[in-house]
Design an enzyme around this catalytic site. Structure first.
Site, PDB file in Angstrom:
ATOM      1  N   ASP A  73       7.054 -32.717  13.702  1.00 53.09           N
ATOM      2  CA  ASP A  73       7.546 -33.998  13.189  1.00 53.09           C
ATOM      3  C   ASP A  73       6.895 -34.259  11.841  1.00 53.09           C
ATOM      4  O   ASP A  73       5.729 -33.897  11.623  1.00 53.09           O
ATOM      5  CB  ASP A  73       7.217 -35.135  14.158  1.00 53.09           C
ATOM      6  N   ASP A 108      15.734 -34.847  15.366  1.00 59.44           N
ATOM      7  CA  ASP A 108      15.738 -36.158  16.029  1.00 59.44           C
ATOM      8  C   ASP A 108      16.758 -37.087  15.381  1.00 59.44           C
ATOM      9  O   ASP A 108      17.445 -37.847  16.071  1.00 59.44           O
ATOM     10  CB  ASP A 108      14.355 -36.806  15.951  1.00 59.44           C
TER      11      ASP A 108
END
Length: 166
Positions: free
Chosen positions: A126, A144
């Site tokens: 991330d 995402d």
């Protein structure tokens, strides 16, 4: 009446898989760039509300089950592969429904992007960090984002379909 890609009861699978592949490609390229550029936890402020960072997410959305001991890597990988099979089936049967299929293609690309991370690294990479002052939204990635946009489009498509049936 829904716009169609083909006259058959199903639709062409290839265009939707192509969209998923583009999502996977951009997701993986951005993650590779971040891995090569940032040390773990390093942060680069781009705007007063947006940073680039490098975070490892061993769990699911918002770090759910991140400290569960390792089994979650395989559980979320299996879930992603299972979702892939279901989505491919739905795309094959409903490929003529453009918005529905686009939403599924985005979700598929995002799910596989994160499955690839779990298989290669043991966690998801991330790097997008939005914040207001000291409050930070959990870091996320392009996979995402594709899943989220796909889910919103899926809800919109269903609401539109239900409203049209009245």
């Amino acid at each position: 009446m829904a716009k169609t890609l083909s006259k058959s009861s199903g639709g062409a699978l290839a265009p939707w898989l192509g969209i998923s592949l583009i999502v996977i490609l951009f997701d993986q390229l951005t993650k590779i760039a971040v891995l090569k550029t940032f040390a773990y936890g390093a942060m680069h402020q781009l705007t007063p509300f947006f940073n680039l960072t490098l975070i490892y997410n061993r769990g699911a959305a918002f770090g759910f089950l991140a400290t569960a001991g390792g089994w979650q890597r395989w559980a979320f990988t299996a879930l992603g592969i299972g979702a892939t099979l279901v989505i491919c089936y739905l795309l094959k049967r409903h490929g003529h429904q453009r918005l529905f299929s686009l939403s599924l293609a985005l979700i598929l690309g995002g799910a596989l992007g994160n499955v690839i991370d779990r298989l290669i690294y043991g966690h998801v990479i991330d790097f997008l960090d939005f914040h207001v002052g000291a409050w930070h939204w959990p870091a996320f990635n392009l996979a995402d984002s594709a899943i989220t946009v796909g889910a919103v489009l899926l809800i919109y498509d269903e609401l539109r379909r239900v409203r049209g049936a009245r």
